[in-house]
Motif scaffolding. Structure first.
Motif, mmCIF file in Angstrom:
data_model
loop_
_atom_site.group_PDB
_atom_site.id
_atom_site.type_symbol
_atom_site.label_atom_id
_atom_site.label_comp_id
_atom_site.label_asym_id
_atom_site.label_seq_id
_atom_site.Cartn_x
_atom_site.Cartn_y
_atom_site.Cartn_z
ATOM 1 N N MET A 148 0.808 -1.217 0.000
ATOM 2 C CA MET A 148 0.000 0.000 0.000
ATOM 3 C C MET A 148 0.842 1.268 0.000
ATOM 4 O O MET A 148 0.319 2.345 -0.288
ATOM 5 N N GLN B 290 0.640 3.310 -3.155
ATOM 6 C CA GLN B 290 -0.670 3.946 -3.265
ATOM 7 C C GLN B 290 -0.762 5.143 -2.327
ATOM 8 O O GLN B 290 -1.293 6.190 -2.688
ATOM 9 N N LEU C 14 -1.405 8.922 -3.351
ATOM 10 C CA LEU C 14 -2.476 9.714 -2.750
ATOM 11 C C LEU C 14 -1.933 11.001 -2.129
ATOM 12 O O LEU C 14 -2.543 12.063 -2.251
#
Length: 117
Positions: A40, A43, A47
């Motif tokens: 993650m 990601q 973001l």
């Protein structure tokens, strides 16, 4: 007595072995969670990057809005100033028309009085 001692130690060993096995399972779960978190991270970085871009966009839009507010305020002041000028001109024109009508009335009254003289 020795059998009880052996049985007791064997039971303690089984309990310890169960605890060790439970610990290993928890470590596998933890490892799996760490792997998911590591997956993650890109990601999250993306973001965060998008968040920064949106923040810059919002700041840019806010600056544009402030600029437009200032422009609208300036235009409002200019329009008000011109309206006041036009209003003054209209008042002056009406005054001049009234004066000229009053002058025509007095001159037409004078004209009607003059022939009788």
């Amino acid at each position: 007595v020795v059998k009880v001692e052996i049985a007791s130690r064997f039971k303690a060993f089984e309990d310890l072995n169960g605890s060790i096995e439970e610990f290993r399972m928890k470590m596998k779960d933890l490892s799996s969670i760490q792997d998911k978190l590591a997956g993650m991270e890109p990601q999250l970085a993306l973001l965060q990057s998008k968040g920064k871009m949106h923040s810059k966009s919002v700041k840019s839009v806010e600056a544009d809005v402030d600029s437009l507010k200032s422009l609208v305020g300036n235009l409002r002041n200019e329009i008000n100033s011109r309206v006041q000028g036009i209003s003054s001109d209209v008042t002056e024109i009406k005054r001049d028309q009234l004066k000229s009508q009053t002058g025509m009335l007095s001159s037409s009254e004078g004209a009607s009085v003059m022939p009788g003289v």
